[in-house]
Design a protein around this motif. Structure first.
Motif, PDB file in Angstrom:
ATOM      1  N   HIS A 105      -9.147 -52.442  -4.271  1.00 35.78           N
ATOM      2  CA  HIS A 105      -7.804 -52.427  -3.664  1.00 35.78           C
ATOM      3  C   HIS A 105      -7.696 -51.483  -2.470  1.00 35.78           C
ATOM      4  CE1 HIS A 105      -6.027 -54.803  -7.016  1.00 35.78           C
ATOM      5  NE2 HIS A 105      -7.130 -54.354  -7.586  1.00 35.78           N
ATOM      6  N   ASP A 199      -2.663 -54.049 -10.131  1.00 37.40           N
ATOM      7  CA  ASP A 199      -3.310 -54.421 -11.396  1.00 37.40           C
ATOM      8  C   ASP A 199      -2.472 -54.088 -12.625  1.00 37.40           C
ATOM      9  OD1 ASP A 199      -5.361 -55.480 -10.000  1.00 37.40           O
ATOM     10  OD2 ASP A 199      -6.884 -54.054 -10.646  1.00 37.40           O
ATOM     11  N   HIS A 237      -4.865 -59.673  -9.683  1.00 38.87           N
ATOM     12  CA  HIS A 237      -5.894 -60.711  -9.830  1.00 38.87           C
ATOM     13  C   HIS A 237      -5.233 -61.947 -10.449  1.00 38.87           C
ATOM     14  CE1 HIS A 237      -9.203 -57.858  -8.984  1.00 38.87           C
ATOM     15  NE2 HIS A 237      -8.364 -56.990  -9.528  1.00 38.87           N
TER      16      HIS A 237
HETATM   17 ZN   LIG Z   1      -8.275 -54.867  -9.166  1.00 42.67          ZN
END
Ligand SMILES: [Zn+2]
Length: 317
Positions: A105, A199, A237
């Motif tokens: 990231h 995330d 994701h």
């Molecule tokens: Zn990630």
């Protein structure tokens, strides 16, 4: 194979990839999704294989500038994101928010900083980016790998609980929420009703729990579900989702904890616990992306529930 080596095998085919250039005939490293009102999601394209973005990102075009959320795992993908933003607007790219410190990231931070953006993040991102990212390369990390991690661009502005960003009259609300690393943020854009989750949200994808504290994470997901019931959610994701998808992900973390707690209560540990838990995950979540994470997720959460898990610690003030 030790857990960390397995994690490497699953997660980090990074280094060779940093040198892979994005070429015209190759599949794009990400796909752009128009979320309305100047908000865009950049969704990782697995078909790009070695040249893929490695994680999702996003950006908001405001009145007098652009804010970007996350900068991918590979610099060429970040350069491509910069090019795509430039093709849409001549407004300056004023801010980058890193949702957390993980390398997938933050690897394009330098590219956006060189383009004039101020990189911002929760204070632990700055503390951990050059140190905690080393663990993803294992004990046999090479000098080149170490140097690459230590040259990742750091946030130059940090906050503890959150910050507001103004792009002219357009306001973005950045909130720090616990669970995935202990230094995660979400970015809410009220004008487009979009939450960039990093995330803290994986859309129908098994998450990386290496740094996770799943109990506060579930609470953070409850906060997102309660506060943004009609929003569009951009995950770190997986594909763009909605509140039902966030609920599904909350269900995974909750089920995982319950499966493991039940096995522990039956006196199981090690392989015996794994053999009890994995079929339950497979039955309910076998169709999700990254099914290879099931074993690691079980190991990490088993450690967490036993109070034996190592998680990154904030630096002492
Ligand atoms: Zn990630």
């Amino acid at each position: 194979m030790p857990a960390r080596t397995k994690l490497l095998a699953v997660l980090i085919p990074i280094l060779a990839l940093l040198s892979v250039a994005v070429t015209a005939d190759a599949p794009a490293p990400f796909t752009l999704h128009d979320l309305g009102n100047g908000a865009w999601a950049a969704i990782d394209n697995p078909d790009a294989k070695a040249a893929r973005a490695g994680a999702n990102a996003g950006f908001v075009v405001g009145d007098d500038g652009v804010a970007v959320v996350d900068t991918f795992e590979h610099a060429p993908a970040a350069q491509e994101l910069l090019n795509q933003i430039r093709a849409k607007t001549k407004l300056p790219i004023r801010f980058v928010v890193n949702t957390h410190y993980h390398i997938d990231h933050v690897a394009g931070n330098n590219i956006f900083a060189a383009a004039g953006a101020t990189v911002m993040a929760q204070e632990n991102v700055r503390a951990w980016e050059h140190t905690e990212n080393l663990k993803f390369f294992g004990a046999k990390i090479t000098p080149e790998q170490k140097e690459m991690v230590e040259s990742l661009g750091l946030p130059s502005v940090t906050y503890k609980d959150g910050v507001q960003i103004y792009l002219g009259a357009r306001r973005l609300i950045v909130r720090s929420l616990p669970g995935h690393t202990g230094g995660d943020s979400v970015v809410y854009d009220p004008a487009a009703n979009v939450v960039f989750c990093g995330d803290l949200f994986w859309d129908h994808t098994l998450p990386n729990l290496i740094d996770a504290s799943t109990k506060p994470w579930i609470n953070s997901l409850d906060t997102l579900i309660a506060d943004y019931p009609t929003a569009t959610f951009v995950p770190g994701h997986g594909e763009v989702g909605h509140v039902r998808d966030v609920r599904d992900f909350r269900g995974y973390l909750s089920d995982l904890r319950n499966f493991i707690a039940q096995a522990q209560a039956q006196g199981k540990s090690g392989d015996e616990l794994m053999n009890a838990v994995l079929p339950q995950i497979q039955q309910k979540y076998g169709s999700w992306n990254f099914p290879g994470f099931a074993k690691l997720d079980t190991q990490f959460t088993d450690q967490e529930l036993r109070g034996q898990k190592r998680i990154p610690q904030p630096p002492s003030q």
